[in-house]
Design an enzyme around this catalytic site. Structure first.
Site, PDB file in Angstrom:
ATOM      1  N   ASP A  68      -9.049  -6.274  -9.822  1.00 47.96           N
ATOM      2  CA  ASP A  68      -8.540  -5.517  -8.674  1.00 47.96           C
ATOM      3  C   ASP A  68      -7.323  -4.661  -9.020  1.00 47.96           C
ATOM      4  OD1 ASP A  68      -8.194  -4.513  -6.156  1.00 47.96           O
ATOM      5  OD2 ASP A  68      -7.870  -6.426  -5.178  1.00 47.96           O
TER       6      ASP A  68
ATOM      7  N   ARG B 156       0.820  -1.204   0.000  1.00 45.50           N
ATOM      8  CA  ARG B 156       0.000   0.000   0.000  1.00 45.50           C
ATOM      9  C   ARG B 156       0.863   1.267   0.000  1.00 45.50           C
ATOM     10  NH1 ARG B 156      -4.620   1.419   4.507  1.00 45.50           N
ATOM     11  NH2 ARG B 156      -2.754   1.684   5.778  1.00 45.50           N
TER      12      ARG B 156
ATOM     13  N   TYR C 250     -11.757   5.333  -6.051  1.00 50.41           N
ATOM     14  CA  TYR C 250     -11.520   6.114  -4.834  1.00 50.41           C
ATOM     15  C   TYR C 250     -10.468   7.204  -4.975  1.00 50.41           C
ATOM     16  CZ  TYR C 250      -7.659   2.755  -3.895  1.00 50.41           C
ATOM     17  OH  TYR C 250      -6.539   1.957  -3.972  1.00 50.41           O
TER      18      TYR C 250
ATOM     19  N   HIS D 298     -15.008  -3.270   0.549  1.00 51.92           N
ATOM     20  CA  HIS D 298     -13.920  -4.171   0.912  1.00 51.92           C
ATOM     21  C   HIS D 298     -14.178  -4.709   2.311  1.00 51.92           C
ATOM     22  CE1 HIS D 298     -11.108  -1.548  -1.747  1.00 51.92           C
ATOM     23  NE2 HIS D 298     -11.209  -2.713  -2.346  1.00 51.92           N
TER      24      HIS D 298
ATOM     25  N   HIS E  90     -13.456  -9.377  -1.631  1.00 49.23           N
ATOM     26  CA  HIS E  90     -12.476 -10.256  -0.998  1.00 49.23           C
ATOM     27  C   HIS E  90     -13.150 -11.202  -0.008  1.00 49.23           C
ATOM     28  CE1 HIS E  90      -9.450  -7.953  -3.024  1.00 49.23           C
ATOM     29  NE2 HIS E  90      -9.666  -6.873  -2.312  1.00 49.23           N
TER      30      HIS E  90
END
Length: 452
Positions: free
Chosen positions: A319, A81, A120, A231, A268
């Site tokens: 994804d 991330r 996002y 998520h 997920h």
């Protein structure tokens, strides 16, 4: 009215040959097996319904391969991330559009004909609003228009940095909204997609760690129609942090506090206990699986056998777009279950069933529900989205019916794809998108500047 004759097609009733379909306004108006080819456009090969891609962040296609260097400590989703935050620091609206178009083009060439974009990335590089808060949503819509991709656009609500109201980090500044701003963003997204054919706008609270319970309830009040994606339970750390915050696992908390139903897609849902598995299946919500990304990030393995045995619905998504292929996502799903259970043909529905067809039809049904669109079938009233396999491909030759799908998913992959139709128009011929040259050149220029 466009009139086609398909050599072979997978219909809701099963395999058929010499299938006539009439298309008007991008929608299938009539289907007739064993029809005369007279006066019809011949489509050679094996026609499958186009597969929906129920989860993507298109901008991440540009960072594919950038997080494959081992760090000084144990690498995980959380270290990946940080690479993502660094990559998006310098993306301009033009960059977002160029990367999105390239990703969508690859999705279409790879057998996906509709996309749920979990969007996002909203603000400018310093976190300030664009003059139009939906500027980047409009860029996603423009990429869909250029490529022909069927679009469900899901503006994401992201309000905090972690459970319990943690402050956002600098890396998250391009995501953050309050409910008032998010309402404007959803309205702007609807305007941005208004000119697209058959587009749908839903909502997406990012995750339980990124929204407060109060904000979640207010955001859900906005969602009068359309799908709802979130998520959830992707990482064990997320599960542990949720338990520390609320005393409950994330899927349990969600099912206890929110009216989850068929409009929902839980992305997920990797880490479910047995109670959550059965409860989630009973809601009719879709489990949004992204097997290649989940493997790439080291997330874990979904409880596929138990979930499907309980009647659960699933779909697949690309994804992080580290590899884009509908068949590869389905293969990875099955192979993960084989490794987990040390068995073969684990996700076939019954003894004697084709594993490939079971996977494909399951992902069609769940994906169409997750996108909130009438897609995923060669049938009256559905969008005319077709993936046509080359029956002369060496891996498909001398096979028929379910063996075509098995060979496509487990052997040939997207190399077997000859043509792709979306909304009644062929956008891929001989495996190549009709705008590949221009889209690829723009993407290459964009990435050369970003990575310089």
């Amino acid at each position: 009215m466009r009139k086609l004759i398909l050599d072979h097609a997978l219909l809701p009733s099963g395999w058929a040959q010499d299938v006539a379909i009439d298309i008007d306004g991008g929608v299938i108006r009539a289907v007739q097996p064993h029809a005369s080819p007279e006066g019809r456009e011949h489509v050679a090969g094996v026609a499958l319904p186009g597969l929906p891609n129920l989860h993507s962040h298109t901008f991440q296609r540009g960072m594919a391969g950038l997080a494959e260097t081992r760090g000084p400590a144990s690498d995980s989703f959380w270290t990946w991330r940080q690479v993502m935050y660094l990559f998006l620091q310098n993306l301009t609206p033009d960059d977002v559009e160029a990367i999105a178009a390239f990703a969508m083009m690859e999705m279409i060439e790879g057998g996906f004909t509709a996309l749920a974009e979990f969007h996002y990335l909203h603000h400018d590089r310093d976190g300030r609003l664009y003059a139009d808060p939906a500027e980047l949503a409009a860029r996603i819509a423009a990429a869909a228009a250029e490529t022909g991709m069927g679009l469900t656009l899901l503006p994401v609500f992201y309000a905090q940095g972690g459970f319990g109201g943690a402050s956002p980090t600098d890396g998250q500044r391009r995501f953050i909204s309050n409910v008032e701003l998010y309402t404007r963003l959803v309205e702007g997204t609807r305007k941005a997609t208004a000119t697209l054919d058959d587009a749908v706008v839903g909502i997406a609270p990012h995750s339980l760690r990124a929204v407060t319970p109060q904000d979640l309830n207010e955001v859900l009040a906005i969602a009068t129609d359309g799908p709802i994606h979130i998520h959830v339970a992707e990482q064990m750390k997320e599960v542990e942090d949720c338990v520390a915050w609320s005393g409950q696992r994330p899927v349990t908390w969600l099912l206890d506090h929110v009216p989850v139903d068929q409009r929902w897609c839980l992305i997920h849902a990797t880490h479910l206990d047995s109670s959550e598995t059965g409860r989630l299946a009973a809601t009719g919500a879709v489990a949004g699986l992204c097997p290649i990304t989940e493997a790439n990030l080291g997330d874990g393995i979904f409880q596929g056998v138990d979930f499907l045995s309980a009647g659960g619905r699933f779909g697949v998504g690309s994804d992080s777009n580290v590899q884009i292929s509908a068949s590869a996502e389905l293969k990875q799903f099955e192979y993960s279950q084989r490794l987990k259970h040390r068995a073969r043909n684990v996700l076939a529905r019954r003894e004697g069933d084709s594993t490939g067809r079971s996977l494909y039809e399951g992902a069609l049904t769940g994906g169409a529900r997750a996108l909130g669109r009438r897609i995923g079938a060669i049938d009256h009233g559905h969008r005319a989205d077709l993936v046509v396999l080359d029956a002369n491909h060496p891996d498909l030759a001398a096979r028929s019916h379910d063996r075509w799908i098995d060979a496509y998913i487990f052997v040939a992959g997207k190399a077997a794809i000859d043509q792709v139709m979306i909304g009644g128009e062929f956008v891929v011929t001989k495996g190549r998108h009709n705008q590949r040259e221009a889209i690829s050149a723009r993407y290459a220029r964009t990435m050369a500047r970003i990575l310089a």
